[in-house]
Design a protein around this motif. Structure first.
Motif, PDB file in Angstrom:
ATOM      1  N   UNK A  30      31.238   8.219  25.057  1.00 55.99           N
ATOM      2  CA  UNK A  30      31.047   9.577  24.538  1.00 55.99           C
ATOM      3  C   UNK A  30      30.639   9.487  23.067  1.00 55.99           C
ATOM      4  N   UNK A  31      29.724  10.380  22.672  1.00 60.67           N
ATOM      5  CA  UNK A  31      29.410  10.482  21.253  1.00 60.67           C
ATOM      6  C   UNK A  31      30.579  11.125  20.529  1.00 60.67           C
ATOM      7  N   UNK A  32      30.758  10.735  19.283  1.00 60.82           N
ATOM      8  CA  UNK A  32      31.910  11.229  18.534  1.00 60.82           C
ATOM      9  C   UNK A  32      31.934  12.759  18.479  1.00 60.82           C
ATOM     10  N   UNK A  33      30.760  13.387  18.335  1.00 60.05           N
ATOM     11  CA  UNK A  33      30.752  14.854  18.231  1.00 60.05           C
ATOM     12  C   UNK A  33      31.236  15.534  19.503  1.00 60.05           C
ATOM     13  N   UNK A  34      31.346  14.779  20.610  1.00 61.13           N
ATOM     14  CA  UNK A  34      31.845  15.350  21.861  1.00 61.13           C
ATOM     15  C   UNK A  34      33.343  15.159  22.058  1.00 61.13           C
ATOM     16  N   UNK A  35      33.964  14.394  21.157  1.00 58.57           N
ATOM     17  CA  UNK A  35      35.384  14.085  21.379  1.00 58.57           C
ATOM     18  C   UNK A  35      36.277  14.508  20.204  1.00 58.57           C
ATOM     19  N   UNK A  36      35.690  15.214  19.215  1.00 62.42           N
ATOM     20  CA  UNK A  36      36.500  15.649  18.070  1.00 62.42           C
ATOM     21  C   UNK A  36      36.397  17.165  17.895  1.00 62.42           C
ATOM     22  N   UNK A  37      37.438  17.725  17.310  1.00 63.47           N
ATOM     23  CA  UNK A  37      37.428  19.159  17.005  1.00 63.47           C
ATOM     24  C   UNK A  37      37.161  19.403  15.519  1.00 63.47           C
ATOM     25  N   UNK A  38      37.437  18.384  14.703  1.00 62.40           N
ATOM     26  CA  UNK A  38      37.202  18.498  13.256  1.00 62.40           C
ATOM     27  C   UNK A  38      36.612  17.199  12.736  1.00 62.40           C
TER      28      UNK A  38
END
Length: 409
Positions: A30-38
């Motif tokens: 997964x790309x980081x932007x898909x697994x973080x909220x902030x």
């Protein structure tokens, strides 16, 4: 093999190819932007404007201060934007952060401490952009691909690695405590000795009445600098250099080069009991001293080191070692050295004329024995720490790539 959790380890056999390499079939990318909220930066506060308090203040290097307020509350991974590229931190609680870090909060299906360990394996210098002051931008960071095992396995991996980290931290604390004990013993024993009641004032300070003050040259047989050699030879002789001497008086057996032996090589061969004094280095490190204890069967030394051989009728190597280490701790050599470009040097004459305390031989031996006992404890703990770090490195390679899997029962 079992850990504190109810888990077992097994070797994975089914892999698939991905953009970041082989991973187990049931893992995903997964790309980081898909697994973080902030993923945001903090707010800088100048040192003079900070009010002391209980909350950590994070910069690129980690906690740099404690302040009275916080802007983040929860479990976060903290990534250096610039300056200390590659510095990764984890924190769970209330804290403040400045504008030199990215503060990252994961979605519910990503265990934060797992992401922290994955980040530890990335090549951050390749992710940084800019030549004057390289920086990891938010745009680049959020495009990083991350390998994700099932959530229970993420948590188990983080648990195993955290357990090793805790052992490393506890060993670190023992090392620091032992260093303080050694330093305190040296300060006491090298100035007051054992069992003395009468003292005298001298040019080097207050010492027992029975002791003498002598120049180093009066108690040694030689002080011989080594030889310079810019060539390397895999079949040559081991040559110790400035980084072969650690600050606690031991030889670093991994820090050496092999050089073609000179015609007069026998003049530079070390014998057990030889003292090596670092005569050229940075102003902070110049004067490091160690005893050669026969770590190598045949070994020479560079021109940045001076070999000291004591007169056994007057002193023992360990006494001179600890006296010189104590003078290094007191920054005496920093004051004696002559600065050059990028480094500094100590003249042989200044070394020979160095004034030192000299107890009777039997008291030298008793004092050295006490300090050596603590010294050996310190070396044992340093070795333990290195082994734990090697274990951690191996576990990260196996667990974060899925070569070895963890099954949570």
């Amino acid at each position: 093999m079992k850990a504190d959790l109810n888990i077992t380890f097994y070797k994975e056999t089914n892999f698939k190819e991905t953009p970041i390499g082989k991973i187990p079939e049931d893992w995903e990318i997964r790309r980081l932007d898909n697994i973080v909220t902030e993923c945001k930066t903090g707010i800088p506060v100048k040192q003079q404007d900070r009010v002391r308090g209980p909350y950590p203040y994070f910069g690129a290097n980690g906690i740099i201060d404690y302040v009275h307020d916080y802007i983040f509350d929860g479990e976060y991974v903290i990534v250096a934007q610039d300056g200390s590229i590659g510095a990764i931190h984890y924190f769970n609680g209330k804290f403040w952060a400045n504008n030199h870090v990215w503060v990252i909060k994961t979605k519910s299906f990503v265990f934060p401490k797992f992401l922290y360990y994955v980040f530890k394996t990335l090549n951050w210098k390749r992710l940084a952009t800019g030549s004057t002051r390289p920086k990891v931008t938010q745009q680049v960071l959020l495009r990083v691909d991350i390998q994700l095992p099932p959530f229970p396995e993420q948590r188990a991996i983080a648990h195993v690695l955290s357990t090793v980290d805790e052992a490393i931290q506890k060993t670190n604390e023992i090392i620091e405590k032992t260093k303080r004990l050694k330093k305190g013993l040296m300060q006491e024993l090298l100035t007051k000795g054992i069992g003395h009641k009468e003292f005298k004032d001298t040019e080097i300070g207050r010492i027992p009445k029975e002791w003498e003050v002598v120049r180093l040259k009066e108690v040694i047989l030689e002080a011989k600098p080594g030889f310079a050699c810019g060539k390397r030879d895999e079949n040559g002789v081991i040559q110790l250099r400035m980084d072969s001497i650690d600050t606690e008086g031991w030889i670093n057996c991994k820090a050496y080069v092999k050089v073609p032996p000179p015609k007069n090589v026998r003049e530079y061969l070390l014998k057990p009991g030889d003292i090596l004094f670092n005569n050229t280095n940075s102003v902070d490190l110049i004067g490091k001293t160690a005893i050669f204890r026969g770590e190598f069967s045949e070994c020479v030394y560079s021109n940045h080191l001076t070999r000291i051989r004591v007169n056994p009728v007057k002193t023992i190597p360990e006494w001179i070692l600890y006296v010189l280490i104590r003078k290094w701790q007191l920054r005496i050599f920093r004051m004696l050295c002559h600065p050059h470009v990028h480094q500094a040097g100590i003249n042989k004459g200044d070394l020979l004329n160095l004034k030192i305390p000299l107890p009777p031989l039997d008291e030298q031996s008793k004092i050295a024995k006490v300090i050596l006992t603590v010294d050996k404890k310190l070396k044992t703990e340093i070795k333990r720490k290195k082994k734990l770090e090697q274990v951690k490195k191996a576990l990260m390679d196996l667990l974060l790539t899925g070569k070895v899997r963890i099954k949570v029962k």
